[in-house]
Scaffold this motif. Structure first.
Motif, PDB file in Angstrom:
ATOM      1  N   TYR A 129       5.781  -0.340  12.426  1.00  0.00           N
ATOM      2  CA  TYR A 129       5.700   0.981  11.792  1.00  0.00           C
ATOM      3  C   TYR A 129       4.306   1.216  11.198  1.00  0.00           C
ATOM      4  N   PHE A 133       1.514   1.403  13.816  1.00  0.00           N
ATOM      5  CA  PHE A 133       1.511   2.708  14.481  1.00  0.00           C
ATOM      6  C   PHE A 133       0.745   3.738  13.656  1.00  0.00           C
ATOM      7  N   HIS A 134       1.038   3.794  12.355  1.00  0.00           N
ATOM      8  CA  HIS A 134       0.374   4.791  11.509  1.00  0.00           C
ATOM      9  C   HIS A 134      -1.106   4.467  11.318  1.00  0.00           C
ATOM     10  N   ALA A 186      -3.029   3.046  13.529  1.00  0.00           N
ATOM     11  CA  ALA A 186      -3.694   3.440  14.768  1.00  0.00           C
ATOM     12  C   ALA A 186      -3.822   4.959  14.855  1.00  0.00           C
ATOM     13  N   ARG A 187      -2.763   5.680  14.494  1.00  0.00           N
ATOM     14  CA  ARG A 187      -2.790   7.141  14.602  1.00  0.00           C
ATOM     15  C   ARG A 187      -3.776   7.764  13.627  1.00  0.00           C
ATOM     16  N   GLU A 188      -3.936   7.141  12.447  1.00  0.00           N
ATOM     17  CA  GLU A 188      -4.840   7.699  11.433  1.00  0.00           C
ATOM     18  C   GLU A 188      -6.219   7.058  11.493  1.00  0.00           C
ATOM     19  N   ARG A 218      -4.910   8.201   4.384  1.00  0.00           N
ATOM     20  CA  ARG A 218      -3.979   9.023   5.146  1.00  0.00           C
ATOM     21  C   ARG A 218      -2.685   8.266   5.446  1.00  0.00           C
ATOM     22  N   VAL A 219      -2.789   6.957   5.680  1.00  0.00           N
ATOM     23  CA  VAL A 219      -1.581   6.168   5.925  1.00  0.00           C
ATOM     24  C   VAL A 219      -0.702   6.143   4.678  1.00  0.00           C
ATOM     25  N   LYS A 221       1.059   9.446   4.538  1.00  0.00           N
ATOM     26  CA  LYS A 221       2.093   9.585   5.572  1.00  0.00           C
ATOM     27  C   LYS A 221       3.322   8.750   5.249  1.00  0.00           C
ATOM     28  N   ARG A 280      -6.214   1.187  18.478  1.00  0.00           N
ATOM     29  CA  ARG A 280      -5.360   2.013  19.310  1.00  0.00           C
ATOM     30  C   ARG A 280      -4.461   1.129  20.153  1.00  0.00           C
ATOM     31  N   TYR A 293      -1.054   0.872  19.920  1.00  0.00           N
ATOM     32  CA  TYR A 293       0.228   0.463  19.377  1.00  0.00           C
ATOM     33  C   TYR A 293       1.302   1.378  19.884  1.00  0.00           C
TER      34      TYR A 293
END
Length: 235
Positions: free
Chosen positions: A191, A194-195, A197-199, A205-206, A209, A233, A235
């Protein structure tokens, strides 16, 4: 998940117990004295209470007695103290306390006491035995229904013999055939990765979120062994 109230005048103990119980999946409210505990108990229902004995305004045994006399002792209460005597623990048990933990409290003793308290607090109502209708009692005996075939009284019966599929051991890439704590750690690591990598690795920001404070987030990531490299990236 259980709703748990932690009552202790020491900030460090409140935060530590809250973090441990949150990691176990429970919802935790905190009170630093008896006054706050009274207000929270009056407005909320709890499955378990961890109650310190020595507090500045009203001691835990007195508060326990108030709840018992006022009909609010409807949940297991685990007393905590680093200075209480055997007599104090016995008195609390007589009033209605479920158990007693001596400080410093080890993780193993805490989790075991909480688990036992929650199990004790579960008192599901016993369903009355079903009585067969008079027509069914007087109806002539028919041949037993064959598994998988419809009967006169309802849809097809499914017996264990007709279930040939194997039990699932995983879901969405997670191995579910393992202890709960390990499975939860596996999910939480995926979990947060994932966040991250996305942020683009931005902890700010994580934290927004995931709804965690940055300090708690850093501690959680270190505990799970998540790498904190930026811009990861895949994930």
């Amino acid at each position: 998940m259980a709703n748990i109230l932690v009552v202790d005048d020491e900030l460090g103990i409140r935060e530590l117990l809250s973090e441990i119980l949150n990691d176990e999946g429970h919802s935790v409210d905190l009170a630093e004295n008896a006054t706050q505990a009274r207000a929270l108990r009056a407005n909320n229902g709890y499955d378990l209470v961890l109650l310190d004995i020595w507090m500045p305004d009203t001691d835990g045994v007195t508060l326990l007695k108030e709840w018992a006399m006022g009909g609010r002792l409807t949940m297991p209460v685990i007393m905590m103290s680093g200075h209480a005597t055997i007599d104090t623990a016995v008195d609390a048990t007589r009033i209605g306390a479920f158990s007693f933990l001596e400080k410093p409290i080890t993780l193993q003793k805490l989790l075991k006491a909480v688990e036992q308290g929650l199990t004790q607090g579960l008192r599901p109502p016993q369903a009355p035995a079903a009585t067969a209708p008079l027509a069914a009692q007087t109806a002539p005996t028919s041949q037993p229904a064959q598994p998988g075939l419809p009967t006169a009284s309802g849809p097809a019966e499914v017996t264990p013999a007709t279930r040939t599929e194997s039990a699932p051991t995983g879901h969405q890439g997670f191995d579910l055939d393992r202890p709960l704590r390990e499975a939860r750690d596996q999910f939480e690591k995926a979990y947060f990765e994932f966040h991250l990598a996305r942020e683009g690795g931005s902890m700010t920001r994580v934290a927004e979120k995931t709804g965690l404070e940055r300090t708690h987030l850093y501690r959680k990531l270190r505990q799970l062994g998540v790498e904190l490299g930026r811009g990861k990236r895949g994930y």
